[in-house]
Design an enzyme around this catalytic site. Structure first.
Site, mmCIF file in Angstrom:
data_model
loop_
_atom_site.group_PDB
_atom_site.id
_atom_site.type_symbol
_atom_site.label_atom_id
_atom_site.label_comp_id
_atom_site.label_asym_id
_atom_site.label_seq_id
_atom_site.Cartn_x
_atom_site.Cartn_y
_atom_site.Cartn_z
ATOM 1 N N VAL A 88 -9.773 -8.731 -0.964
ATOM 2 C CA VAL A 88 -10.726 -9.540 -1.732
ATOM 3 C C VAL A 88 -10.281 -9.645 -3.183
ATOM 4 O O VAL A 88 -10.331 -10.722 -3.787
ATOM 5 C CB VAL A 88 -12.163 -8.970 -1.618
ATOM 6 C CG1 VAL A 88 -13.139 -9.747 -2.495
ATOM 7 C CG2 VAL A 88 -12.633 -8.987 -0.171
ATOM 8 N N CYS A 89 -9.790 -8.548 -3.761
ATOM 9 C CA CYS A 89 -9.336 -8.573 -5.157
ATOM 10 C C CYS A 89 -8.172 -9.548 -5.336
ATOM 11 O O CYS A 89 -8.162 -10.349 -6.273
ATOM 12 C CB CYS A 89 -8.914 -7.177 -5.609
ATOM 13 S SG CYS A 89 -10.254 -5.983 -5.666
ATOM 14 N N THR A 90 -7.206 -9.477 -4.433
ATOM 15 C CA THR A 90 -6.063 -10.381 -4.522
ATOM 16 C C THR A 90 -6.533 -11.829 -4.412
ATOM 17 O O THR A 90 -6.094 -12.693 -5.188
ATOM 18 C CB THR A 90 -5.029 -10.055 -3.430
ATOM 19 O OG1 THR A 90 -4.578 -8.702 -3.617
ATOM 20 C CG2 THR A 90 -3.841 -11.002 -3.484
#
Length: 152
Positions: A45-47
């Site tokens: 999700v962060c990427t």
């Protein structure tokens, strides 16, 4: 509890992925700041969120606005992450003292040892004008940032 709109944003100085020190005060009087906390580099999700910002970068890094993304990763991990994903904006390390800035903004998860997904729009005078905090698995909507910036 995350700090609320109308609150003076806590100042900080953190190292970026290139080892340079970046502070919130560096932009005072000059640019609005989109301060984005995310849990960890190299996670799904962060990427996705950080690459979406990369793809819309002119909306978040321009003459009026500066994007600063903060995680609890080391600067060395952030450098590899930024190179791998082509992230040209500052990735700031809140690694040591571990989570100090994340705690100041009320977005550090003590049980997980990382920041949750918190975003703060800070005006040129250093006042938080808009905020959103999502749980670890929930991505944020970049269109909300654009709408919030348009009100400044």
């Amino acid at each position: 509890m995350a700090i609320e709109p109308g609150t003076k944003a806590p100042d900080f100085r953190l190292r970026n992925q290139h080892g340079q020190t970046v502070g919130l005060a560096d932009y005072r009087g000059a640019k609005n700041v989109v301060l984005l906390f995310y849990p960890f580099a190299f996670t799904g999700v962060c990427t996705g969120e950080l690459c979406a910002l990369r793809d819309e970068l002119p909306a978040f890094v321009n003459d009026d606005t500066q994007l600063l993304a903060v995680s609890n990763d080391s600067p060395f991990a952030l450098r590899v992450f930024s190179e791998q994903e082509g992230l040209e904006y500052p990735l700031l390390s809140d690694f040591w003292p571990h989570g100090e800035v994340s705690r100041a903004y009320g977005v550090f998860d003590e049980d997980k040892g990382c920041a949750v997904r918190g975003t703060f729009i800070i005006d040129k005078e250093g006042v938080v004008r808009w905020t959103v905090v999502n749980a670890l698995p929930d991505a944020r909507d970049l269109n909300d940032y654009v709408s919030a910036l348009a009100t400044l």
